[in-house]
Scaffold this motif. Structure first.
Motif, PDB file in Angstrom:
ATOM      1  N   LEU A 128      -1.358  -0.851   9.279  1.00 28.54           N
ATOM      2  CA  LEU A 128      -0.368  -1.631  10.035  1.00 28.54           C
ATOM      3  C   LEU A 128       0.111  -2.837   9.234  1.00 28.54           C
ATOM      4  CD1 LEU A 128      -1.551  -1.756  13.762  1.00 28.54           C
ATOM      5  CD2 LEU A 128       0.651  -0.962  12.903  1.00 28.54           C
ATOM      6  N   PHE A 129      -0.823  -3.508   8.561  1.00 27.27           N
ATOM      7  CA  PHE A 129      -0.469  -4.679   7.763  1.00 27.27           C
ATOM      8  C   PHE A 129       0.434  -4.283   6.586  1.00 27.27           C
ATOM      9  CE2 PHE A 129      -1.284  -7.619   4.237  1.00 27.27           C
ATOM     10  CZ  PHE A 129      -0.818  -8.789   4.816  1.00 27.27           C
ATOM     11  N   ILE A 130       0.069  -3.204   5.895  1.00 26.80           N
ATOM     12  CA  ILE A 130       0.865  -2.730   4.755  1.00 26.80           C
ATOM     13  C   ILE A 130       2.254  -2.300   5.225  1.00 26.80           C
ATOM     14  CG2 ILE A 130       1.064  -0.875   3.029  1.00 26.80           C
ATOM     15  CD1 ILE A 130      -2.036  -1.077   2.752  1.00 26.80           C
ATOM     16  N   PHE A 170     -10.615  -0.482  11.041  1.00 28.21           N
ATOM     17  CA  PHE A 170     -10.283  -1.239   9.834  1.00 28.21           C
ATOM     18  C   PHE A 170      -9.141  -0.549   9.077  1.00 28.21           C
ATOM     19  CE2 PHE A 170     -11.038  -2.895   5.549  1.00 28.21           C
ATOM     20  CZ  PHE A 170     -11.168  -4.239   5.825  1.00 28.21           C
ATOM     21  N   SER A 171      -9.213   0.780   8.934  1.00 26.76           N
ATOM     22  CA  SER A 171      -8.177   1.541   8.228  1.00 26.76           C
ATOM     23  C   SER A 171      -6.826   1.443   8.941  1.00 26.76           C
ATOM     24  CB  SER A 171      -8.573   3.014   8.114  1.00 26.76           C
ATOM     25  OG  SER A 171      -9.772   3.138   7.412  1.00 26.76           O
ATOM     26  N   VAL A 210       5.088 -11.356  12.983  1.00 28.74           N
ATOM     27  CA  VAL A 210       4.074 -11.522  14.027  1.00 28.74           C
ATOM     28  C   VAL A 210       3.051 -10.386  13.948  1.00 28.74           C
ATOM     29  CG1 VAL A 210       3.696 -11.440  16.538  1.00 28.74           C
ATOM     30  CG2 VAL A 210       5.505 -12.878  15.596  1.00 28.74           C
ATOM     31  N   MET A 211       3.548  -9.142  13.763  1.00 25.09           N
ATOM     32  CA  MET A 211       2.628  -7.997  13.669  1.00 25.09           C
ATOM     33  C   MET A 211       1.679  -8.157  12.479  1.00 25.09           C
ATOM     34  SD  MET A 211       3.361  -3.917  13.164  1.00 25.09           S
ATOM     35  CE  MET A 211       4.388  -3.709  14.580  1.00 25.09           C
ATOM     36  N   ALA A 212       2.215  -8.573  11.321  1.00 25.57           N
ATOM     37  CA  ALA A 212       1.381  -8.765  10.131  1.00 25.57           C
ATOM     38  C   ALA A 212       0.360  -9.871  10.365  1.00 25.57           C
ATOM     39  CB  ALA A 212       2.253  -9.087   8.924  1.00 25.57           C
ATOM     40  N   LEU A 229      -5.319 -11.580  11.611  1.00 26.13           N
ATOM     41  CA  LEU A 229      -6.293 -12.289  12.452  1.00 26.13           C
ATOM     42  C   LEU A 229      -7.366 -11.338  12.988  1.00 26.13           C
ATOM     43  CD1 LEU A 229      -3.941 -14.677  14.466  1.00 26.13           C
ATOM     44  CD2 LEU A 229      -5.636 -15.329  12.749  1.00 26.13           C
ATOM     45  N   VAL A 230      -6.931 -10.161  13.433  1.00 27.77           N
ATOM     46  CA  VAL A 230      -7.885  -9.175  13.966  1.00 27.77           C
ATOM     47  C   VAL A 230      -8.783  -8.661  12.841  1.00 27.77           C
ATOM     48  CG1 VAL A 230      -8.118  -6.927  15.097  1.00 27.77           C
ATOM     49  CG2 VAL A 230      -6.382  -8.534  15.889  1.00 27.77           C
TER      50      VAL A 230
END
Length: 198
Positions: free
Chosen positions: A67-69, A61-62, A39-41, A46-47
């Motif tokens: 967070l995605f990585i 953006f960074s 869910v976090m990824a 989406l954001v």
């Protein structure tokens, strides 16, 4: 230590994956971690899609990219947690076992389940465990010319996956099982350590 009910040593070595009966809490814990970080990824993606790339948004953006990585890395570590990593060696199996036991003693691990093909190295993992002793366990299986190992973690609320120490352990084991490995010098005082370093 996490409960590894009926750990099947031979099957684990042959399949290069921990084979045991998982408890209901462990299954729920795994599903929770998969769901939460997926869910976090997803939300992060989406954001990210809605943010315009500009100097004004560089920090946001960074942070979102990090967070995605991080989410992807946690999911990968959880997915591969039960898979055994292999390190081959050219020394004898008995010598390899002796070196790993000495390594465990030197680093103050609780050593358990010592058998012909298995050693558990346990260390405290959760300093915020509110009185409950939680551990990170390095499980080491022995084949004729290699070790197979993995690290699993036990926590009070969640058996969160091991993120960093698996890489440090791999580096240590590779050094340890090298034919030219020598025991480190025991430096008892700062004074001795200073003169050994010169």
């Amino acid at each position: 230590m996490r409960s590894l009910k009926r750990l099947k040593i031979t099957e684990s070595i042959e399949s290069k994956k921990l084979v045991f009966e998982e408890e209901t809490f462990d299954k729920f814990d795994t599903i929770t971690i998969y769901f939460g970080f997926s869910v976090m990824a997803g939300i992060t993606l989406l954001v990210l899609k809605d943010i315009e790339r500009s100097l004004n948004n560089a920090l946001e953006f960074s942070i979102l990219i990090c967070l995605f990585i991080f989410s992807g890395y946690v999911l990968y570590c959880k997915f591969t947690e039960k898979y055994l990593k292999e390190i081959p060696f050219t020394i004898s199996k008995e010598e390899a076992k002796k070196r790993i036991i000495e390594y465990g003693k030197r680093h103050h691990y609780k050593i358990s389940k010592v058998s012909a093909n298995l050693i558990f190295l346990n260390e405290p993992s959760d300093i915020y465990s509110l009185g409950k002793e939680c551990e990170q366990t390095t499980i080491v299986f022995f084949k004729n010319n290699a070790i197979l190992y993995t690290l699993i973690k036990e926590g009070q609320r969640s058996n969160f996956t091991v993120l960093v120490s698996q890489h440090l352990t791999r580096r240590d084991f590779k050094k340890l099982l090298h034919p030219q490995y020598t025991e480190p010098i025991k430096r008892e005082t700062y004074f001795n350590s200073f003169f050994h370093g010169l």
